[in-house]
Motif scaffolding. Structure first.
Motif, PDB file in Angstrom:
ATOM      1  N   GLU A  39      20.850  57.837  69.308  1.00  0.00           N
ATOM      2  CA  GLU A  39      19.814  58.734  69.820  1.00  0.00           C
ATOM      3  C   GLU A  39      20.079  59.123  71.273  1.00  0.00           C
ATOM      4  O   GLU A  39      19.886  60.281  71.655  1.00  0.00           O
ATOM      5  N   LEU A  40      20.541  58.175  72.077  1.00  0.00           N
ATOM      6  CA  LEU A  40      20.862  58.476  73.471  1.00  0.00           C
ATOM      7  C   LEU A  40      21.978  59.521  73.546  1.00  0.00           C
ATOM      8  O   LEU A  40      21.876  60.507  74.276  1.00  0.00           O
ATOM      9  N   LEU A  41      23.040  59.316  72.778  1.00  0.00           N
ATOM     10  CA  LEU A  41      24.144  60.273  72.768  1.00  0.00           C
ATOM     11  C   LEU A  41      23.673  61.638  72.269  1.00  0.00           C
ATOM     12  O   LEU A  41      24.017  62.676  72.847  1.00  0.00           O
ATOM     13  N   ALA A  42      22.862  61.653  71.228  1.00  0.00           N
ATOM     14  CA  ALA A  42      22.347  62.914  70.689  1.00  0.00           C
ATOM     15  C   ALA A  42      21.510  63.654  71.733  1.00  0.00           C
ATOM     16  O   ALA A  42      21.621  64.882  71.880  1.00  0.00           O
ATOM     17  N   THR A  43      20.701  62.928  72.462  1.00  0.00           N
ATOM     18  CA  THR A  43      19.869  63.539  73.505  1.00  0.00           C
ATOM     19  C   THR A  43      20.733  64.136  74.610  1.00  0.00           C
ATOM     20  O   THR A  43      20.521  65.280  75.022  1.00  0.00           O
ATOM     21  N   ILE A  44      21.712  63.371  75.068  1.00  0.00           N
ATOM     22  CA  ILE A  44      22.612  63.869  76.125  1.00  0.00           C
ATOM     23  C   ILE A  44      23.350  65.108  75.664  1.00  0.00           C
ATOM     24  O   ILE A  44      23.407  66.116  76.373  1.00  0.00           O
ATOM     25  N   LEU A  45      23.909  65.052  74.465  1.00  0.00           N
ATOM     26  CA  LEU A  45      24.667  66.202  73.956  1.00  0.00           C
ATOM     27  C   LEU A  45      23.762  67.422  73.759  1.00  0.00           C
ATOM     28  O   LEU A  45      24.163  68.550  74.044  1.00  0.00           O
ATOM     29  N   GLY A  46      22.553  67.182  73.276  1.00  0.00           N
ATOM     30  CA  GLY A  46      21.607  68.284  73.103  1.00  0.00           C
ATOM     31  C   GLY A  46      21.284  68.960  74.424  1.00  0.00           C
ATOM     32  O   GLY A  46      21.214  70.195  74.511  1.00  0.00           O
ATOM     33  N   LEU A  47      21.106  68.164  75.468  1.00  0.00           N
ATOM     34  CA  LEU A  47      20.821  68.718  76.795  1.00  0.00           C
ATOM     35  C   LEU A  47      22.014  69.470  77.371  1.00  0.00           C
ATOM     36  O   LEU A  47      21.848  70.338  78.230  1.00  0.00           O
ATOM     37  N   LYS A  48      23.197  69.138  76.910  1.00  0.00           N
ATOM     38  CA  LYS A  48      24.423  69.768  77.419  1.00  0.00           C
ATOM     39  C   LYS A  48      24.908  70.921  76.540  1.00  0.00           C
ATOM     40  O   LYS A  48      26.028  71.396  76.686  1.00  0.00           O
ATOM     41  N   GLY A  49      24.074  71.354  75.585  1.00  0.00           N
ATOM     42  CA  GLY A  49      24.402  72.560  74.833  1.00  0.00           C
ATOM     43  C   GLY A  49      25.016  72.367  73.465  1.00  0.00           C
ATOM     44  O   GLY A  49      25.453  73.338  72.844  1.00  0.00           O
ATOM     45  N   PHE A  50      25.048  71.145  72.978  1.00  0.00           N
ATOM     46  CA  PHE A  50      25.570  70.891  71.635  1.00  0.00           C
ATOM     47  C   PHE A  50      24.420  70.799  70.641  1.00  0.00           C
ATOM     48  O   PHE A  50      23.326  70.353  70.982  1.00  0.00           O
ATOM     49  N   ALA A  51      24.678  71.191  69.410  1.00  0.00           N
ATOM     50  CA  ALA A  51      23.788  70.874  68.298  1.00  0.00           C
ATOM     51  C   ALA A  51      24.272  69.526  67.758  1.00  0.00           C
ATOM     52  O   ALA A  51      25.466  69.225  67.829  1.00  0.00           O
ATOM     53  N   VAL A  52      23.379  68.715  67.243  1.00  0.00           N
ATOM     54  CA  VAL A  52      23.749  67.364  66.829  1.00  0.00           C
ATOM     55  C   VAL A  52      23.134  67.020  65.485  1.00  0.00           C
ATOM     56  O   VAL A  52      21.971  67.336  65.220  1.00  0.00           O
ATOM     57  N   GLU A  53      23.933  66.375  64.637  1.00  0.00           N
ATOM     58  CA  GLU A  53      23.445  65.743  63.408  1.00  0.00           C
ATOM     59  C   GLU A  53      23.804  64.271  63.516  1.00  0.00           C
ATOM     60  O   GLU A  53      24.925  63.932  63.913  1.00  0.00           O
ATOM     61  N   GLN A  54      22.864  63.400  63.157  1.00  0.00           N
ATOM     62  CA  GLN A  54      23.072  61.957  63.275  1.00  0.00           C
ATOM     63  C   GLN A  54      23.139  61.295  61.906  1.00  0.00           C
ATOM     64  O   GLN A  54      22.391  61.667  61.007  1.00  0.00           O
ATOM     65  N   PHE A  55      24.017  60.287  61.818  1.00  0.00           N
ATOM     66  CA  PHE A  55      24.164  59.506  60.592  1.00  0.00           C
ATOM     67  C   PHE A  55      24.253  58.038  60.957  1.00  0.00           C
ATOM     68  O   PHE A  55      24.991  57.658  61.857  1.00  0.00           O
ATOM     69  N   GLU A  56      23.527  57.201  60.207  1.00  0.00           N
ATOM     70  CA  GLU A  56      23.553  55.768  60.493  1.00  0.00           C
ATOM     71  C   GLU A  56      24.620  55.032  59.695  1.00  0.00           C
ATOM     72  O   GLU A  56      24.848  53.853  59.917  1.00  0.00           O
TER      73      GLU A  56
END
Length: 133
Positions: free
Chosen positions: A22-39
């Motif tokens: 979630e931390l990585l997804a948040t950082i990437l989202g703020l930096k202009g990336f779209a993100v999909e997460q998988f556990e």
């Protein structure tokens, strides 16, 4: 899929640690990336062919299969084989680098967020110019 999202490079994150993912997804989202997460690797392998991400970031230590086996399955997939794989791991870099050219980059944890963003942007540019390492 929204137009704004489709213009942003999609990064798939595969990590069983929900806080780190979630931390990585948040950082990437703020930096202009779209993100999909998988556990899990299995969940990612099932969904990724339909998503066509620009980059796949995976932990090396996953519960259902390790990141190396996951990477090998990605490389054998017609739909996924050309997508750069990035290992984000707590293991020593030389241990992961020793697995050959499976990963386009290896980033060790704890990782500097700016370093991660720069590495992923570099791979997106390389991918739009015809490939990766």
């Amino acid at each position: 899929m929204s137009t704004a999202r489709s213009q942003r490079p999609l990064v798939a994150i595969v990590d069983d640690d929900p806080d780190g993912r979630e931390l990585l997804a948040t950082i990437l989202g703020l930096k202009g990336f779209a993100v999909e997460q998988f556990e899990s690797a299995e969940a990612a392998l099932e969904a990724l062919p339909g998503l066509a991400p620009a980059i796949i970031v995976t932990d090396v230590t996953l519960p259902d299969m390790d990141g190396y086996a996951f990477g090998e399955r990605v490389r054998r997939s017609e739909a996924l084989r050309g997508i750069p794989l990035v290992a984000l791991t707590g293991r020593p870099r030389d241990e992961v680098d020793g697995k050959g050219a499976l990963f386009a980059d290896v980033i060790t944890k704890p990782a500097d967020p700016d370093h991660v963003v720069h590495a992923l942007r570099r791979l997106v540019v390389a991918g739009t110019n015809g490939g990766h390492r």
